[in-house]
Design an enzyme around this catalytic site. Structure first.
Site, mmCIF file in Angstrom:
data_model
loop_
_atom_site.group_PDB
_atom_site.id
_atom_site.type_symbol
_atom_site.label_atom_id
_atom_site.label_comp_id
_atom_site.label_asym_id
_atom_site.label_seq_id
_atom_site.Cartn_x
_atom_site.Cartn_y
_atom_site.Cartn_z
ATOM 1 C CE LYS A 52 25.704 -10.524 -47.994
ATOM 2 N NZ LYS A 52 26.180 -9.206 -48.419
ATOM 3 C CD GLN A 96 25.138 -6.556 -50.696
ATOM 4 O OE1 GLN A 96 24.855 -7.190 -49.696
ATOM 5 N NE2 GLN A 96 26.131 -6.901 -51.500
ATOM 6 C CG ASP A 119 30.101 -6.641 -44.713
ATOM 7 O OD1 ASP A 119 30.164 -7.884 -44.800
ATOM 8 O OD2 ASP A 119 29.411 -5.934 -45.468
#
Ligand code: NAP
Length: 283
Positions: A52, A96, A119
């Protein structure tokens, strides 16, 4: 013999448009910024965070990484999120997953402001998806819809079967396919005679994480097959789908790696740019 749906190429194409939007923001003094929080040393999570960061750098997005050891307390993590929520220079916040077991993932994700939840995992954004309101779409499901649309196959009215019902892939992708007017069926570990259901699918999306779960006899000839699964076996990444025989039968299939994964990262970048654009409009 079917066509290989090249997620890498499609992601590169999407990234051209995203890069142009980053440049437009930078020209007005806004640097799109993504804060990535990593707790612990899980090698797969470290790899995803690196990928990312690399993609963000390529596109001119500032990715700030905050790494903590696995023993981080819930309070300390929530305080970090509060600090990033209040920082006007941070447009997107990503934690994460998976988090170490002692941390409560739900309350961590809900601490992120919905407008920075790139997200798309916050309850607000999940509710927005359910009710068809504007909000951030989760990256993997959003990327899957792009992949299916790239085939040119009409989605409306088609039978779509989703295998897997997680909150991050299965359920949201089923809702997105419903939004595209597919007739959607969701399967899971308690579904009986999985093959009899998947064989009806014009569009088959498997998000389980079990190598070769989907064999050629479970696939309708001419189907679009999207393989979300990512399993590390004998040092190689494998998907849920028994790739070579299914490639013979399907019209389109995503490879693993190089299918859904690159699109997921591209969609994260797009969501970050969307967050920065919205913040600059509201400034
Ligand atoms: P998850 O939370 O573990 O969910 C897996 C789902 O599969 C569950 O709903 C489970 O059913 C179902 N399942 C398990 N065994 C099954 C079986 N034999 N038949 C039918 N369904 C079965 O996983 P996830 O987070 O959704 O991820 C799924 C896979 O996608 C993983 O391999 C993950 O690494 C990969 N992934 C890839 C990307 C990417 O960008 N490429 C992104 C996210 C995830 P129950 O609900 O009944 O337990």
């Amino acid at each position: 013999m079917g066509n290989i749906l090249d997620g890498k190429a499609l992601a590169q194409e999407a990234c051209k448009g995203i890069k142009a939007r980053v440049e437009a923001l930078r020209n007005i003094g806004v640097v799109p910024t993504l804060a990535v929080i990593l707790v612990g040393e899980d090698p797969a999570s470290q790899l995803y965070v690196r990928s990312k960061g690399k993609k963000a750098a390529e596109l001119g997005i500032d990715a700030r990484q905050y790494t903590f050891d696995a023993g981080l307390s819930q309070d300390a993590l929530l305080s970090k999120i509060d600090e990033l929520n209040q920082d006007p220079g941070v447009h997107g916040i990503l934690v994460q997953l998976p988090l170490p077991a002692h941390l409560d993932t739900g309350s961590v994700l809900e601490r992120i402001l919905p407008e920075k939840d790139v997200d798309g995992f916050h309850l607000y954004n999940a509710g927005a998806l359910l009710t068809g309101r504007p909000g951030f779409l989760p990256c993997t499901p959003k990327g899957i819809v792009h992949l299916v649309k790239s085939t040119g196959v009409e989605i409306a009215g088609k039978r779509c079967v989703v295998v897997g019902r997680s909150n991050i892939v299965g359920k949201p992708v089923a809702l997105l396919m419903l939004r595209e007017d597919a007739t959607v069926t969701i399967c899971h570990s308690r579904s009986q005679d999985l093959g009899s259901i998947t064989r009806e699918a014009d569009i088959l999306i498997s998000a389980v994480g079990r190598a070769k779960l989907i064999t050629a006899d479970m696939v309708k000839p001419g189907a679009v097959v999207i393989d979300v699964g990512q399993v590390r076996l004998e040092g190689k990444w494998q998907g849920d789908v028994d790739y070579a025989p299914v490639l013979e039968k399907a019209a389109y299939i995503t490879p693993v790696p190089g299918g859904v994964g690159p699109m997921t990262i591209a969609m994260l970048m797009e969501n970050t740019v969307e967050a920065a654009e919205a913040a600059s409009r509201n400034a």
